[in-house]
Design an enzyme around this catalytic site. Structure first.
Site, PDB file in Angstrom:
ATOM      1  N   ASP A  49       0.852  -1.198   0.000  1.00 42.12           N
ATOM      2  CA  ASP A  49       0.000   0.000   0.000  1.00 42.12           C
ATOM      3  C   ASP A  49       0.881   1.238   0.000  1.00 42.12           C
ATOM      4  OD1 ASP A  49      -2.383  -1.450  -0.036  1.00 42.12           O
ATOM      5  OD2 ASP A  49      -2.352  -1.695   2.133  1.00 42.12           O
ATOM      6  N   LYS A 100       0.570  -8.083  -2.503  1.00 43.26           N
ATOM      7  CA  LYS A 100      -0.774  -7.598  -2.814  1.00 43.26           C
ATOM      8  C   LYS A 100      -0.670  -6.186  -3.360  1.00 43.26           C
ATOM      9  CE  LYS A 100      -4.040  -6.222   0.252  1.00 43.26           C
ATOM     10  NZ  LYS A 100      -4.765  -5.067  -0.268  1.00 43.26           N
ATOM     11  N   ASP A 149      -5.755  -6.557  -5.603  1.00 42.01           N
ATOM     12  CA  ASP A 149      -6.885  -6.293  -4.703  1.00 42.01           C
ATOM     13  C   ASP A 149      -7.636  -5.052  -5.182  1.00 42.01           C
ATOM     14  OD1 ASP A 149      -8.585  -6.393  -2.544  1.00 42.01           O
ATOM     15  OD2 ASP A 149      -7.153  -5.517  -1.135  1.00 42.01           O
ATOM     16  N   LYS A 156     -11.011  -4.967  -5.593  1.00 47.99           N
ATOM     17  CA  LYS A 156     -12.367  -4.932  -4.993  1.00 47.99           C
ATOM     18  C   LYS A 156     -13.399  -4.432  -5.993  1.00 47.99           C
ATOM     19  CE  LYS A 156     -10.878  -4.443  -0.190  1.00 47.99           C
ATOM     20  NZ  LYS A 156      -9.428  -4.294  -0.315  1.00 47.99           N
ATOM     21  N   HIS A 186     -16.616  -3.731  -8.034  1.00 42.86           N
ATOM     22  CA  HIS A 186     -18.019  -3.614  -7.607  1.00 42.86           C
ATOM     23  C   HIS A 186     -18.728  -2.714  -8.606  1.00 42.86           C
ATOM     24  CE1 HIS A 186     -20.910  -2.865  -3.937  1.00 42.86           C
ATOM     25  NE2 HIS A 186     -21.519  -3.340  -4.994  1.00 42.86           N
ATOM     26  N   ASP A 187     -19.409  -3.325  -9.581  1.00 40.47           N
ATOM     27  CA  ASP A 187     -20.088  -2.551 -10.625  1.00 40.47           C
ATOM     28  C   ASP A 187     -21.135  -3.467 -11.257  1.00 40.47           C
ATOM     29  OD1 ASP A 187     -20.635  -0.635 -12.735  1.00 40.47           O
ATOM     30  OD2 ASP A 187     -18.611   0.146 -12.462  1.00 40.47           O
ATOM     31  N   ASN A 225     -21.671  -6.683 -16.462  1.00 42.72           N
ATOM     32  CA  ASN A 225     -20.929  -6.559 -17.706  1.00 42.72           C
ATOM     33  C   ASN A 225     -19.598  -5.828 -17.508  1.00 42.72           C
ATOM     34  OD1 ASN A 225     -20.822  -6.760 -20.668  1.00 42.72           O
ATOM     35  ND2 ASN A 225     -20.921  -4.520 -20.568  1.00 42.72           N
ATOM     36  N   THR A 231     -12.586  -5.339   6.924  1.00 45.51           N
ATOM     37  CA  THR A 231     -12.128  -5.534   8.310  1.00 45.51           C
ATOM     38  C   THR A 231     -12.131  -4.225   9.098  1.00 45.51           C
ATOM     39  OG1 THR A 231      -9.931  -5.457   7.354  1.00 45.51           O
ATOM     40  CG2 THR A 231     -10.730  -7.596   8.019  1.00 45.51           C
ATOM     41  N   ARG A 289      -2.456  -8.494  12.978  1.00 43.46           N
ATOM     42  CA  ARG A 289      -1.565  -7.663  13.784  1.00 43.46           C
ATOM     43  C   ARG A 289      -0.743  -8.548  14.712  1.00 43.46           C
ATOM     44  NH1 ARG A 289      -2.504  -4.792  10.368  1.00 43.46           N
ATOM     45  NH2 ARG A 289      -3.287  -2.663  10.346  1.00 43.46           N
ATOM     46  N   GLN A 308      -7.919  -0.669  11.566  1.00 46.35           N
ATOM     47  CA  GLN A 308      -8.567  -1.987  11.549  1.00 46.35           C
ATOM     48  C   GLN A 308      -9.377  -2.194  12.826  1.00 46.35           C
ATOM     49  OE1 GLN A 308      -8.769  -3.537   8.927  1.00 46.35           O
ATOM     50  NE2 GLN A 308      -6.850  -3.907   7.847  1.00 46.35           N
ATOM     51  N   ARG A 357       0.745  -2.619   6.963  1.00 46.30           N
ATOM     52  CA  ARG A 357       1.546  -1.690   7.773  1.00 46.30           C
ATOM     53  C   ARG A 357       2.494  -2.327   8.784  1.00 46.30           C
ATOM     54  NH1 ARG A 357      -3.764   1.771   8.657  1.00 46.30           N
ATOM     55  NH2 ARG A 357      -4.532  -0.353   8.366  1.00 46.30           N
TER      56      ARG A 357
HETATM   57  O1  C5P Z   1      -1.948  -2.304   6.738  1.00 44.25           O
HETATM   58  P1  C5P Z   1      -2.894  -3.451   6.942  1.00 44.25           P
HETATM   59  O2  C5P Z   1      -2.207  -4.715   7.420  1.00 44.25           O
HETATM   60  O3  C5P Z   1      -4.082  -3.066   7.799  1.00 44.25           O
HETATM   61  O4  C5P Z   1      -3.424  -3.776   5.474  1.00 44.25           O
HETATM   62  C1  C5P Z   1      -4.468  -4.674   5.218  1.00 44.25           C
HETATM   63  C2  C5P Z   1      -4.685  -4.746   3.744  1.00 44.25           C
HETATM   64  O5  C5P Z   1      -5.786  -5.619   3.499  1.00 44.25           O
HETATM   65  C3  C5P Z   1      -5.027  -3.419   3.075  1.00 44.25           C
HETATM   66  O6  C5P Z   1      -4.342  -3.424   1.826  1.00 44.25           O
HETATM   67  C4  C5P Z   1      -6.520  -3.462   2.853  1.00 44.25           C
HETATM   68  O7  C5P Z   1      -6.896  -2.808   1.657  1.00 44.25           O
HETATM   69  C5  C5P Z   1      -6.779  -4.956   2.730  1.00 44.25           C
HETATM   70  N1  C5P Z   1      -8.116  -5.421   3.092  1.00 44.25           N
HETATM   71  C6  C5P Z   1      -8.703  -5.209   4.337  1.00 44.25           C
HETATM   72  N2  C5P Z   1      -9.969  -5.675   4.599  1.00 44.25           N
HETATM   73  C7  C5P Z   1     -10.648  -6.363   3.667  1.00 44.25           C
HETATM   74  C8  C5P Z   1     -10.059  -6.597   2.420  1.00 44.25           C
HETATM   75  C9  C5P Z   1      -8.777  -6.133   2.169  1.00 44.25           C
HETATM   76  O8  C5P Z   1      -8.070  -4.628   5.202  1.00 44.25           O
HETATM   77  N3  C5P Z   1     -11.829  -6.870   3.947  1.00 44.25           N
END
Ligand code: C5P
Length: 241
Positions: free
Chosen positions: A14, A36, A63, A65, A67-68, A71, A121, A182, A191, A212
């Site tokens: 990220d 990722k 990743d 995600k 959502h649309d 088609n 999350t 974590r 989170q 992170r």
């Molecule tokens: O920095 P951290 O460990 O919180 O990153 C979690 C990663 O997982 C981020 O890239 C976030 O976009 C992704 N993610 C998430 N929850 C979801 C799907 C993906 O935190 N449900």
């Protein structure tokens, strides 16, 4: 062959630019196998970063995600396939028709496996209630996972809090990919539904996503090694609940 700890960790890149992402990749060396690429990096660097990582022999979890309407999502799956990603996310909230169209598009050779994102999350019961979803996060995850499975999606993304329940529901073969990880003592940030690597593995996660705690560590390679050691330990002797 059972998966090794390296097969079960995706490092979330990220970061805002290809330059910063590749710097981190270089610092991590060969400690990890999966990266990722999420929206922040993909919107800045596009398929180029995916191809670059792929050429270096890494597996890429894209990743986006999606959502649309069905088609549009099917077209996006085809475009993402050209980049060489192995995993691609779509939002289960897009519904059955959207996920079915995505699964059909991903049945072409060389396509990524699809993962349905259930409930982010970073969302808890209060956040869900704020957008009109009054069931618990766990019930909402379960409902979305059932629709995703019925639509032919390969796996799901959910928080550590639901992984044990979802593993029971989906059986041993479904890919369950878990962010919100974590290690003990790491900053929680935004989170809300979190667990340690050991707990998530013990609860049935196929793969962990960690951002992170690695990308902001003083020594990111050491942070990866510590997480891999924790995964290995959890594979040998599951953590107590
Ligand atoms: O920095 P951290 O460990 O919180 O990153 C979690 C990663 O997982 C981020 O890239 C976030 O976009 C992704 N993610 C998430 N929850 C979801 C799907 C993906 O935190 N449900």
């Amino acid at each position: 062959m059972p998966p090794t700890p390296k097969d079960r960790l995706a490092v979330a890149l990220d970061l805002p630019s290809e330059h910063e992402a590749m710097n981190l990749v270089d610092r991590l060396g060969n400690t990890c196998r999966w990266f990722k690429v999420g929206m922040e990096l993909y919107y800045a660097a596009g398929n180029n970063i995916v191809k670059k990582l792929h050429d270096r022999g890494f597996n890429i979890f894209l990743d986006l995600k999606l959502h649309d309407i069905p088609n549009t999502v099917a077209g996006a799956v085809r475009s993402a396939t050209e980049a060489g990603a192995s995993l691609l996310t779509i939002h289960a909230m897009g519904g059955r028709a959207m996920m079915t169209a995505a699964a059909e598009a991903a049945s072409a050779p060389g396509s990524p496996r699809l993962l349905a994102v259930t409930v982010l999350t970073s969302m808890d019961a209060n956040e869900l209630a704020g957008i009109g979803i009054t069931v618990s996060p766990a019930d909402q995850v379960l409902r979305l996972a059932k629709v995703a499975q019925a639509s032919g999606i390969d796996g799901m993304v959910c928080s550590p809090e639901e992984v044990a329940m979802l593993r029971k529901q989906t059986g041993p073969d479904t890919l369950l990919v878990i962010p919100g990880i974590r290690p003990a003592g790491a900053a929680i940030g935004d989170q809300k539904r979190i667990a340690t690597p050991a707990q998530a593995i013990a609860d049935g996660a196929s793969m962990l996503v960690v951002g992170r705690p690695i990308t902001r560590a003083a020594d990111p390679a050491a942070a990866v090694q510590a997480i891999l050691a924790e995964i290995e330990q959890a594979q040998l002797s599951p953590a107590p609940k």
